[in-house]
Every structure is written in C-alpha cells, then in structure tokens.
Design an enzyme around this catalytic site. Structure first.
Site, short mmCIF file in Angstrom:
data_model
loop_
_atom_site.label_atom_id
_atom_site.label_comp_id
_atom_site.label_asym_id
_atom_site.label_seq_id
_atom_site.Cartn_x
_atom_site.Cartn_y
_atom_site.Cartn_z
N HIS A 64 1.04 -1.46 1.08
CA HIS A 64 1.79 -0.45 0.34
C HIS A 64 2.65 -1.09 -0.76
O HIS A 64 2.80 -0.53 -1.84
CB HIS A 64 2.66 0.36 1.30
CG HIS A 64 1.85 1.10 2.31
ND1 HIS A 64 1.20 2.27 2.02
CD2 HIS A 64 1.54 0.81 3.60
CE1 HIS A 64 0.53 2.69 3.08
NE2 HIS A 64 0.73 1.82 4.06
N ASP A 70 1.88 -1.94 -8.31
CA ASP A 70 0.89 -1.72 -9.37
C ASP A 70 1.48 -0.66 -10.29
O ASP A 70 1.36 0.55 -10.06
CB ASP A 70 -0.43 -1.24 -8.75
CG ASP A 70 -1.52 -1.01 -9.79
OD1 ASP A 70 -1.20 -0.91 -11.00
OD2 ASP A 70 -2.69 -0.91 -9.39
N ARG A 73 -0.79 2.09 -11.82
CA ARG A 73 -1.10 3.13 -10.85
C ARG A 73 0.08 4.06 -10.61
O ARG A 73 -0.02 5.29 -10.74
CB ARG A 73 -1.52 2.47 -9.53
CG ARG A 73 -1.48 3.39 -8.31
CD ARG A 73 -1.38 2.56 -7.04
NE ARG A 73 -1.34 3.36 -5.83
CZ ARG A 73 -0.23 3.78 -5.25
NH1 ARG A 73 0.96 3.50 -5.78
NH2 ARG A 73 -0.28 4.48 -4.12
N GLY A 97 -2.95 11.28 2.57
CA GLY A 97 -2.80 9.83 2.68
C GLY A 97 -1.52 9.40 2.01
O GLY A 97 -1.52 8.58 1.08
N ASP A 119 -0.50 11.51 6.79
CA ASP A 119 -1.08 10.18 6.90
C ASP A 119 -1.39 9.89 8.36
O ASP A 119 -0.57 10.15 9.24
CB ASP A 119 -0.14 9.11 6.35
CG ASP A 119 -0.89 7.86 5.91
OD1 ASP A 119 -0.88 7.56 4.69
OD2 ASP A 119 -1.52 7.20 6.76
N GLU A 148 -8.12 16.08 8.85
CA GLU A 148 -9.10 16.86 9.61
C GLU A 148 -8.49 17.47 10.87
O GLU A 148 -9.04 18.42 11.43
CB GLU A 148 -10.28 15.96 10.01
CG GLU A 148 -11.14 15.51 8.85
CD GLU A 148 -10.59 14.28 8.12
OE1 GLU A 148 -11.27 13.79 7.20
OE2 GLU A 148 -9.47 13.81 8.45
N GLU A 162 -3.84 9.58 -3.68
CA GLU A 162 -4.34 8.34 -4.28
C GLU A 162 -5.42 7.84 -3.33
O GLU A 162 -5.17 7.04 -2.44
CB GLU A 162 -3.19 7.34 -4.44
CG GLU A 162 -3.53 6.21 -5.40
CD GLU A 162 -4.22 5.05 -4.71
OE1 GLU A 162 -5.45 5.15 -4.46
OE2 GLU A 162 -3.55 4.06 -4.44
N GLU A 171 -14.21 3.00 1.12
CA GLU A 171 -13.25 3.53 2.09
C GLU A 171 -13.47 5.01 2.38
O GLU A 171 -12.96 5.52 3.37
CB GLU A 171 -11.78 3.32 1.66
CG GLU A 171 -11.36 1.87 1.58
CD GLU A 171 -9.89 1.72 1.24
OE1 GLU A 171 -9.17 2.73 1.16
OE2 GLU A 171 -9.45 0.57 1.05
N HIS A 349 -4.38 -3.09 -9.24
CA HIS A 349 -4.72 -3.76 -7.99
C HIS A 349 -6.18 -3.53 -7.60
O HIS A 349 -6.72 -4.26 -6.77
CB HIS A 349 -3.78 -3.31 -6.86
CG HIS A 349 -4.10 -1.97 -6.29
ND1 HIS A 349 -3.73 -0.79 -6.89
CD2 HIS A 349 -4.77 -1.62 -5.15
CE1 HIS A 349 -4.15 0.22 -6.16
NE2 HIS A 349 -4.77 -0.24 -5.09
#
Length: 405
Positions: A64, A70, A73, A97, A119, A148, A162, A171, A349
C-alpha cells in the site's frame, strides 16, 4: 454480516463461518438487476485458497505504501474524483478493494453522502482506524469481505476502484468491479475509471540483454558461456516488470483489449486474443514485446451501452500500425482524465510488462512483424495469466509461452 464488537462507525466483517463455508455452500447465485448490458444472473465465484493467499498479500503495509507513493496513480485518482464532484456530492459510493481507504476518503472529501469501503484483506482493519482518525465514521463504512459476499442494502450511484494489475488484467480484480456493478450500481451511475485499454508493441533492449546474458561470455577473463542457456531461461522464461523508454519501442502500439467498465462481462476476461501486424520503424535487434495500459476517468455518457469503437490513430500514416489501432494522444483538457503507464509517460509502479525472447531477431526498417497474442486466466489460479505469443518476421515463425504468477 455481523458488526465487530466495540466498533461504532459501521465497520463490518464477515464471520468465519461465512468465509470458511464448504465448497458446495460457497457457490451461490446473486440475482443482478436487469439493466442494459448487465447479466440477468451471476454465479458467485468461490473463495479459493489462492484467493485467500492473494488477499493476505495485501495485508502488508509495504504494497500500500508503494501504491500511495505512486504520485501519478494517486494524484490522478484524486483529480478524477474532484473532477466528477458534481456526480459524487450527496451520492452513495462503493470503493472496491479500498486498501487503506485513501480513495474512500477522497470521495468523502468530495461530498459523498456515504461510502462503502470494501476489502477482503485484513488491511480493512487499518482502513477502519484511518477513517476514525479522520473523523469520517459518519460517512465511510468499512466492509471487511469480498464484494461477492458482503451485503449493501441500497443501490449506489458511484463505483470507484483501483483494480488494474500488471498488463492490466493480471490479478483478475476487474471481475470484482463487474460484480459490484451488477449488484448495486444504479442505471446511469458512474464508474471510475470508466474505460481501460491494453497495448502491446515490439521492443529492442540491448542493455537488458547485455546485462543478463552477454555478461556470461567473459567473467573476469573466464569463459562462462556454458551458463547462457540457464541464464536465458532464468532471465526470460517469465514476464518481467520493468521500466523502458519510448526509445526502446520499435513501432506504434497495437490495442490488445479495450475495456468498457459499464458493459464488459466476467466471461470476457477468461481469454483475450488479438492478431497484430507491425512494421519496424528502425533497424535493430528485436528482443520481445512490451505491454502497458491506459485508463480513462470519463463520465457515464463517455461509455455508451453500444459495442465499443476502436481507438483511431492520430499519428502520421506512414508510421501507423497496419491495423490502425495505435494509442490515441489526448491534448484536449475537456476530454477524460487519463492515467497512462506508457513508456513515454511518467513512470508508475505498474511500469511496463516485458516478454523477452530467449534470442533476439534482427529486423530491418519497415520489416513486417505479425502474429497473435492470447491472454488466458490460469485454470490453476484465475489470478495468474497464461500468455501465448505467436510471431513471425523475416520468414521465420516462433511461439513463446509464459505464465505471469
């Protein structure tokens, strides 16, 4: 859902019984709202041991820290949130996330009525503390669990995430954004980012080849060329994440996949295939292919339900790829904000993903390079990516297969 004891700001965590349920019980179905471009019914993917390992990797603060530091970003996401403040202010947001919760906090600062920060990693515990420390407990609700599995008992106006991995799709986190969209997003709602495009191009990188391979030909005066086959395998068997410059790129890029976050389906992510034709813009050793991506932060109107149109070239026609799918340059400040990981743009990154050949191919200026690329979710672990590259040039044909894990 069960509230964790002692928390008063709406922080929730799935109980162990839910996350540890049997394989049979994990497979359930969520009825999605019937909206244009959205599926009628979704099968909820079971949480595998690979998924748990993936989530555990995001519990470490280092990953993180790297993402937050970054600046390209993080500043682009913040700029996009405030650029679309009129669509966020007073609205309900889901952050898919959420990590440490920084994007959720940006949304709260932009005036969101309520933000669900979701998350599955244990970093959610720290995100909850960050929310408390910034006196945002009345706005930001941290949900510890998979998209989910968690429950949100209202429709939402905005989804932010992100989700991008190396080569964009590594991923497989985009699937969680799609699930959140189909479960909760109102018709006409906002998704940030709204679009993404994956590119590829042939590259030359003699310095990298020299450092990794040619080094063995003379080591302190000793011929160690017997190491070359093993050195090539170790250096180039798997994709390499590194930074290159525009000078390494031999041609205009080719669009591998365009993603419209409003319409894409989970099934589309299982396998992506593209065919390409390039003409080298210079004489050079051809060492492999580079992949990178852009994401756009456009409004709902920027992503129509209709099938997506290809990005059109804007560069001189004599340098355009034969299929006309080069990366579009954006100079109009009124167009969508763009986060780019291209070699010519400021580094991020994500860097670029390089797939090197074991041996380079010498190409002449204007020499044709053609073939196909297939990116497939691994059967072993859907978060891994199988890559099949077929390429021909100068009358010779090759196949390179690798796994990004």
């Amino acid at each position: 859902m069960y509230s964790s004891s002692g928390d008063s700001n709406g922080y929730h965590q799935d109980n162990k019984q839910q996350l540890g349920m049997s394989q049979r019980d994990r497979v359930r179905r969520v009825r999605a709202k019937s909206r244009d471009g959205y599926g009628e019914e979704q099968k909820v993917t079971p949480c595998t041991e690979f998924d748990k390992a993936y989530f555990n990797s995001y519990a470490h603060v280092g990953i993180h820290e790297e993402m937050i530091k970054d600046h390209v970003r993080t500043n682009t996401y913040r700029d996009a949130i405030f650029h679309h403040q009129s669509l966020i202010e007073g609205k309900v947001v889901v952050d898919v996330g959420c990590g440490t919760g920084i994007l959720s906090i940006f949304c709260a600062q932009a005036g969101a009525k309520r933000v669900y920060a979701v998350d599955a990693s244990d970093i959610a515990v720290q995100a909850n503390e960050v929310v408390k420390a910034n006196n945002l407990s009345d706005k930001v609700i941290v949900l510890h669990g998979r998209v989910e599995d968690v429950e949100i008992d209202e429709e939402v106006d905005v989804i932010i995430s992100e989700w991008m991995g190396y080569m964009l799709l590594y991923e497989s986190m985009l699937g969680s954004v799609i699930t959140a969209r189909d479960r909760w997003l109102k018709h006409g709602g906002l998704i940030l980012p709204s679009n993404a495009t994956l590119y590829m191009a042939p590259v030359t990188h003699p310095d990298r080849y020299r450092e990794s391979i040619e080094f063995w030909r003379n080591v302190y005066g000793i011929d160690m060329s017997a190491m070359l086959p093993l050195a090539k395998q170790c250096a180039f068997e798997e994709p390499s994440v590194e930074t290159i410059s525009g000078e390494n790129v031999l041609t205009w890029p080719h669009v591998v996949k365009h993603v419209d976050c409003y319409t894409i389906t989970i099934d589309e992510l299982e396998s992506v295939t593209t065919t390409y034709k390039f003409r080298s813009m210079m004489r050079a050793p051809f060492h492999g292919f580079a992949f990178w991506f852009d994401v756009e932060f456009g409004g709902p109107a920027a992503s129509p339900i209709n099938p997506r149109a290809p990005v059109l070239p804007t560069a001189p026609s004599n340098n355009s790829p034969m299929d006309g799918s080069q990366r579009k340059k954006r100079t109009n400040p009124n167009e969508a904000l763009v986060l780019s990981t291209a070699p010519e743009d400021p580094p991020t990154h994500w860097q670029q993903t390089l797939i090197y050949f074991y041996d380079p191919i010498d190409v002449e200026q204007d020499q044709l390079i053609e073939g196909s690329a297939t990116l497939t979710q691994s059967k072993e672990n859907r978060r891994f990516m199988n890559i099949n590259l077929r390429y021909s040039s100068g009358g010779r044909s090759f196949v390179k297969e690798s796994v990004m894990r």
